[in-house]
Design a protein around this motif. Structure first.
Motif, PDB file in Angstrom:
ATOM      1  N   PHE A  10       0.824  -1.201   0.000  1.00  0.00           N
ATOM      2  CA  PHE A  10       0.000   0.000   0.000  1.00  0.00           C
ATOM      3  C   PHE A  10       0.864   1.259   0.000  1.00  0.00           C
ATOM      4  O   PHE A  10       1.992   1.248   0.476  1.00  0.00           O
ATOM      5  N   HIS A  13      -1.518   6.670   0.853  1.00  0.00           N
ATOM      6  CA  HIS A  13      -2.961   6.825   1.026  1.00  0.00           C
ATOM      7  C   HIS A  13      -3.634   5.491   1.339  1.00  0.00           C
ATOM      8  O   HIS A  13      -4.852   5.394   1.337  1.00  0.00           O
ATOM      9  N   HIS A  14      -2.826   4.463   1.557  1.00  0.00           N
ATOM     10  CA  HIS A  14      -3.282   3.098   1.853  1.00  0.00           C
ATOM     11  C   HIS A  14      -3.983   2.436   0.662  1.00  0.00           C
ATOM     12  O   HIS A  14      -4.852   1.582   0.836  1.00  0.00           O
ATOM     13  N   CYS A  15      -3.612   2.848  -0.550  1.00  0.00           N
ATOM     14  CA  CYS A  15      -4.113   2.207  -1.767  1.00  0.00           C
ATOM     15  C   CYS A  15      -3.199   1.028  -2.090  1.00  0.00           C
ATOM     16  O   CYS A  15      -1.983   1.157  -2.041  1.00  0.00           O
ATOM     17  N   TYR A  21      -5.379  -0.518  -7.305  1.00  0.00           N
ATOM     18  CA  TYR A  21      -5.872   0.742  -6.752  1.00  0.00           C
ATOM     19  C   TYR A  21      -4.832   1.855  -6.831  1.00  0.00           C
ATOM     20  O   TYR A  21      -3.649   1.633  -6.590  1.00  0.00           O
ATOM     21  N   THR A  22      -5.293   3.041  -7.168  1.00  0.00           N
ATOM     22  CA  THR A  22      -4.482   4.254  -7.128  1.00  0.00           C
ATOM     23  C   THR A  22      -5.302   5.327  -6.427  1.00  0.00           C
ATOM     24  O   THR A  22      -6.534   5.268  -6.416  1.00  0.00           O
ATOM     25  N   PHE A  23      -4.625   6.312  -5.861  1.00  0.00           N
ATOM     26  CA  PHE A  23      -5.328   7.374  -5.150  1.00  0.00           C
ATOM     27  C   PHE A  23      -5.823   8.422  -6.125  1.00  0.00           C
ATOM     28  O   PHE A  23      -5.079   8.908  -6.969  1.00  0.00           O
ATOM     29  N   ARG A  29     -10.122   9.235  -2.528  1.00  0.00           N
ATOM     30  CA  ARG A  29     -10.096   7.821  -2.130  1.00  0.00           C
ATOM     31  C   ARG A  29      -9.400   6.981  -3.194  1.00  0.00           C
ATOM     32  O   ARG A  29      -9.102   7.468  -4.279  1.00  0.00           O
ATOM     33  N   CYS A  30      -9.170   5.727  -2.836  1.00  0.00           N
ATOM     34  CA  CYS A  30      -8.541   4.780  -3.754  1.00  0.00           C
ATOM     35  C   CYS A  30      -9.583   4.269  -4.746  1.00  0.00           C
ATOM     36  O   CYS A  30     -10.708   3.948  -4.337  1.00  0.00           O
ATOM     37  N   ARG A  32     -10.068   2.034  -8.760  1.00  0.00           N
ATOM     38  CA  ARG A  32      -9.524   1.297  -9.903  1.00  0.00           C
ATOM     39  C   ARG A  32     -10.008   2.056 -11.132  1.00  0.00           C
ATOM     40  O   ARG A  32     -11.219   2.169 -11.347  1.00  0.00           O
ATOM     41  N   CYS A  38     -11.576   8.987 -12.375  1.00  0.00           N
ATOM     42  CA  CYS A  38     -11.080   9.912 -11.352  1.00  0.00           C
ATOM     43  C   CYS A  38     -11.486  11.318 -11.791  1.00  0.00           C
ATOM     44  O   CYS A  38     -10.681  12.102 -12.284  1.00  0.00           O
TER      45      CYS A  38
END
Length: 85
Positions: A10, A13-15, A21-23, A29-30, A32, A38
């Motif tokens: 991760f 941003h904990h993605c 997952y990307t921020f 938020r995270c 896909r 986005c």
């Protein structure tokens, strides 16, 4: 070489990148990117960036309040255009 457990990669941003997952800064938020854009939804009329209220036209911010934030909230669309318009 150390063994890295799946799903433990991760970012700040904990993605979890290995899960795709990307921020997304706009949404806060995270995501896909193949599942969700986005971007601010095209039918959003009023956007809250987590602090400020912003006017939106066709998914683009036109103007925002300039409030001081102690804590950043979660960005969200506050007002959507009626269906069919």
């Amino acid at each position: 070489m150390p063994i890295i457990a799946p799903g433990s990669d991760f970012d700040l941003h904990h993605c979890i990148a290995s899960a795709g997952y990307t921020f997304c800064e706009i949404l806060g938020r995270c995501i896909r990117v193949w599942e969700e854009a986005c971007a601010i939804p095209n039918n959003c009329l009023t956007w809250n960036d987590g602090c400020n209220t912003c006017g939106v036209n066709e998914g683009k911010i036109t103007m925002c309040t300039e409030m001081f934030c102690i804590a950043q909230g979660t960005p969200e669309c506050m007002v959507y255009a009626p269906d069919g318009h």
